[in-house]
Each structure stands twice: as structure tokens, then as C-alpha cells.
Design an enzyme around this catalytic site. Sequence first.
Site, PDB file in Angstrom:
ATOM      1  N   LYS A   1      -6.367  10.070  -1.885  1.00 45.63           N
ATOM      2  CA  LYS A   1      -5.508  10.980  -1.179  1.00 45.63           C
ATOM      3  C   LYS A   1      -4.657  11.693  -2.309  1.00 45.63           C
ATOM      4  O   LYS A   1      -5.233  12.259  -2.959  1.00 45.63           O
ATOM      5  CB  LYS A   1      -4.471   9.823  -0.275  1.00 45.63           C
ATOM      6  CG  LYS A   1      -5.312   8.889   0.442  1.00 45.63           C
ATOM      7  CD  LYS A   1      -6.103   9.426   1.441  1.00 45.63           C
ATOM      8  CE  LYS A   1      -7.274   8.581   2.237  1.00 45.63           C
ATOM      9  NZ  LYS A   1      -6.518   7.410   2.861  1.00 45.63           N
TER      10      LYS A   1
ATOM     11  N   ASP B   1       1.044  -1.219  -0.137  1.00 45.19           N
ATOM     12  CA  ASP B   1       0.083   0.116  -0.068  1.00 45.19           C
ATOM     13  C   ASP B   1       0.776   1.253  -0.010  1.00 45.19           C
ATOM     14  O   ASP B   1       1.502   1.453   0.968  1.00 45.19           O
ATOM     15  CB  ASP B   1      -0.965  -0.066   1.410  1.00 45.19           C
ATOM     16  CG  ASP B   1      -1.838   1.019   1.159  1.00 45.19           C
ATOM     17  OD1 ASP B   1      -1.691   2.267   0.488  1.00 45.19           O
ATOM     18  OD2 ASP B   1      -3.036   1.076   1.908  1.00 45.19           O
TER      19      ASP B   1
HETATM   20  C1  LIG Z   1      -7.203   5.865   2.739  1.00 43.08           C
HETATM   21  C2  LIG Z   1      -6.591   4.911   3.052  1.00 43.08           C
HETATM   22  C3  LIG Z   1      -7.088   3.617   2.502  1.00 43.08           C
HETATM   23  C4  LIG Z   1      -8.472   3.447   2.332  1.00 43.08           C
HETATM   24  O1  LIG Z   1      -8.778   4.430   0.985  1.00 43.08           O
HETATM   25  P1  LIG Z   1     -10.260   4.644   0.907  1.00 43.08           P
HETATM   26  O2  LIG Z   1      -9.977   5.602  -0.569  1.00 43.08           O
HETATM   27  O3  LIG Z   1     -10.716   5.734   1.641  1.00 43.08           O
HETATM   28  O4  LIG Z   1     -11.105   3.464   0.428  1.00 43.08           O
HETATM   29  C5  LIG Z   1      -6.124   2.670   2.383  1.00 43.08           C
HETATM   30  N1  LIG Z   1      -4.938   2.890   2.542  1.00 43.08           N
HETATM   31  C6  LIG Z   1      -4.369   3.919   2.970  1.00 43.08           C
HETATM   32  C7  LIG Z   1      -2.800   3.878   3.546  1.00 43.08           C
HETATM   33  C8  LIG Z   1      -5.235   4.925   3.152  1.00 43.08           C
HETATM   34  O5  LIG Z   1      -4.570   6.253   3.795  1.00 43.08           O
END
Ligand SMILES: *Cc1c(COP(=O)(O)O)cnc(C)c1O
Length: 430
Positions: free
Chosen positions: A230, A205
Site C-alpha cells: 500500500k 496493523d
Molecule cells: C492489503 C492489506 C493487507 C494484506 O496485504 P498484502 O500485501 O495484500 O498481502 C493486510 N492488511 C491491510 C489493512 C491491508 O490493507
Amino acid sequence: MDYSRFSPESLMMSYGYNPHLSEGAIKCPIFQTSTFVFHSAEEGKAFFEVAYGHRKKKKHEKIGLIYSRINNPDMEILEDRLTLWDGAEACAVFESGMSAISTTMLEFLKPGDLLLYSNPIYGGTHHFIHHVLTKFGIHIMGFRAGETMDEIEMRLKGSGLSDKLGMVYLETPANPTNDLIDIEMCVALARKYSVADKNVIVSVDNTYIGPIWQHPLKNGADLVLYSATKYIGGHSDVIAGAVLGNKELIGRVKVLRTFLGNMISPYTGWLLLRSLETLKVRMDKQAENAQKVVDWLKQHPLVEKVYYLGCLEHSNPSQHAIYRKQCLGNGAMLSFDITGGEKEAFTFLNNLKLIKLAVSLGGTESLAEHPATMTHVDIPDEERAHYNITSKLIRLSIGVENPQDLIWDIDQALEKVAQLDHIYNKEVAF
Ligand SMILES: *Cc1c(COP(=O)(O)O)cnc(C)c1O
């Protein structure tokens, strides 16, 4: 045209889009349509054969548009453009980061398998791993930043499930403290437990640093995932996600996406195409601002410690060694310990004027939050302390504002905290 000579930021306005298929429109239109008209029944038959995997695509055969749950120009062009940042062969985009993560885990794990994952991890991912995967008989085992390969392996062997290892899932830098996990170490571990008919998949991630300054596929990872909500979206106005990797793995993810039906919508895809045009300039400016904020914070008497990738060189040699292997920049996420505890942290947060008190990150506007009671409240107290997520920790996502305005805002909010302490001391003396 040979695109390889250009940098990704030079291609974000045009790559993968042919204006002459859309009346010469310079921008890709929003293909707000559920279905696509075939030229002939034969063509429809051929498209379905390939889309449903009944036969392989012939050389030079183009798989045409069928139905927007399977494919749509806004979705496909977005996927093509996203591959450029990470140097990936293929990409699949989703309606949220969570749908990208959950679909990937469901595709590559089956009942009886073991998932090894890093801590701390995004709250939604943590919930999915603990409460959904376990319901399907998938075993789970966490490890944390700083654990060596030997330590992880010892626990892996101790669990008696090492031959069941199906995926190593990591989040690095970790939210909210920027702890780094060695991607190459995880790849080595996964390769060691891969056998002829089972490849242990390494998924990273990459949301917290974004697609510009870390490319996990180049460190040997199989898949890289994003919450496109993000940095990629960048304007705090969409929820979206992405997974990237080689054609074979992404092909599998796309088939499951077709049947779960959690693909991105044409409008969200279009918004992200627009976002991508400014990804590099936004992120450069955000990172430059973050550095200035950090330099200022470090000299403030009410700031005990700053957690920022640019601070590792002198403070943490082993983390800095990982940084040098896999990071190309510091990003715009930072956190810091304020002198005191929840009272001081809340006073700071409640007195910010320009910086907004909200979760999420990576957008054009700066945000502040309190991980211990907000994004990371689900983590048990003891574990939280272990990850330095205490009541005095404040997380900042730095945007594109004038850095002097951000510093002014932080300064005046810290001044309120200083006054609070002043009152305290008087009370105590009284
Ligand atoms: C926000 C976030 C997610 C989840 O993403 P969504 O678009 O809110 O479903 C997953 N991993 C990280 C590191 C995040 O900051």
C-alpha cells in the site's frame, strides 16, 4: 555519524548503505544472488552459529551474508530504513502483507491460546484467523471499535479462556470506515492478562494510515505490521509486507521466516528502497488532496456522510479523543455514503474517468471501490450493516493527481447519478 538528528525522510536515500562496498555506486544495487561466498571456512562456521541461534553474537561481531533466504543486502537495508519511521529497534520484511501477518501470528500463538482481534478487519486476515488458526487449535474472539475495555473484559472472562490470551491484534483506523480503536486500551488489557512467563503481545496493523501519521509502538504496542503493497510501495507495482518491534520479538519472527521461506525477494526489496525515498512527499500530497476532496464532497447534495479522520472533531467526540492520542494526520483514505444504494453507487463507479475502479490503496493513483460487494463481501450482511458497510458506501484512496482533476471527475460521475435519479422519478411518476 549521529543519525538521530535527522528526520526519516532525510535518511531514505542513504541510511544503512555503504557505497564503497558496491564499487562506489550511489544507489544500492539489486543483489540478485542466491548465495554469498565466505572468506574462509571459519567465517562460514561463525556466521551459521549466530544465524541459527547456537550462540549469541559477540560484541562488535558482524553477522555476514550467507544465503538470500536468511539475509540479503536489499532486504536488510530496507529493514533498517523502515525502522526509522516507527522508531522501532528492528524490522522483518516479507513477500506480502499476508505473509507478515500470518508468520507473526504463527510465531506468537500456539494451540490452546486465545487470539483477541478487532473488527472490521482486512478480509485476508479475517480468513487466516477463522480458517487457518482455528485448524491449529487456536481460539479466536473478535471485538469491535467502540467497545469499552470493561465490555471486552467481560466477554473475555465469560469465555473462560482469559488465562489463554496470547495476542491482541488490532487494525486501526479500520478499513473502510476509518473507525479508530484505542491502542493504549488494548495495551492495558494485554498487560493485565500477562503473567511472569507469558507476555500478551499487542500487534497493530498500521497499513490503513501508513507509517507517517501513527506510530503504535509509541503507544505501547509490541509489534506494528504493514502491507507494504500500500503506501510504502506506493506505486501499485509490488506486493510486500513488514513487521516491526524490538530486537527480541523481531528476531523470533525472522527465524520462522527463514523456515517458512516467505522473505522478500532482492528485486522487490530494491523497488521498495526506491519507493521509500518519496514516501513522505507522496503521502503529504495524497493527504492534502484527500482533504480537498472531502471538503468538496461534504457540500454535495448526493453525499450523505463522509468517513474521514479529519471529520471526527465535530461528529464523534469519543473517536476524536482516540485520534488525539494516537494519530498525527488524516491520511488519504476516505469513504462516503451516496444517496441511494447499490444502483447509485455502481453508476458513480462506472462513470469515473480518471479515478480507477480497483481495490488496494495508498498508491500514487486514486482508486475507488464498493466495499459491500468487493473488499468486504465475506462479512455476513448483518455484521456489515453494524460497521456501516452498506450498499451506499464507496471507498476512495486518494493519489497524487491534481486535486481539481479529481474533484472534476467525482463531480461528473455524481452528475450521472443525479440524472439516474431523475429518470427514476419520472418512471415512478409515470
Ligand atoms: C492489503 C492489506 C493487507 C494484506 O496485504 P498484502 O500485501 O495484500 O498481502 C493486510 N492488511 C491491510 C489493512 C491491508 O490493507
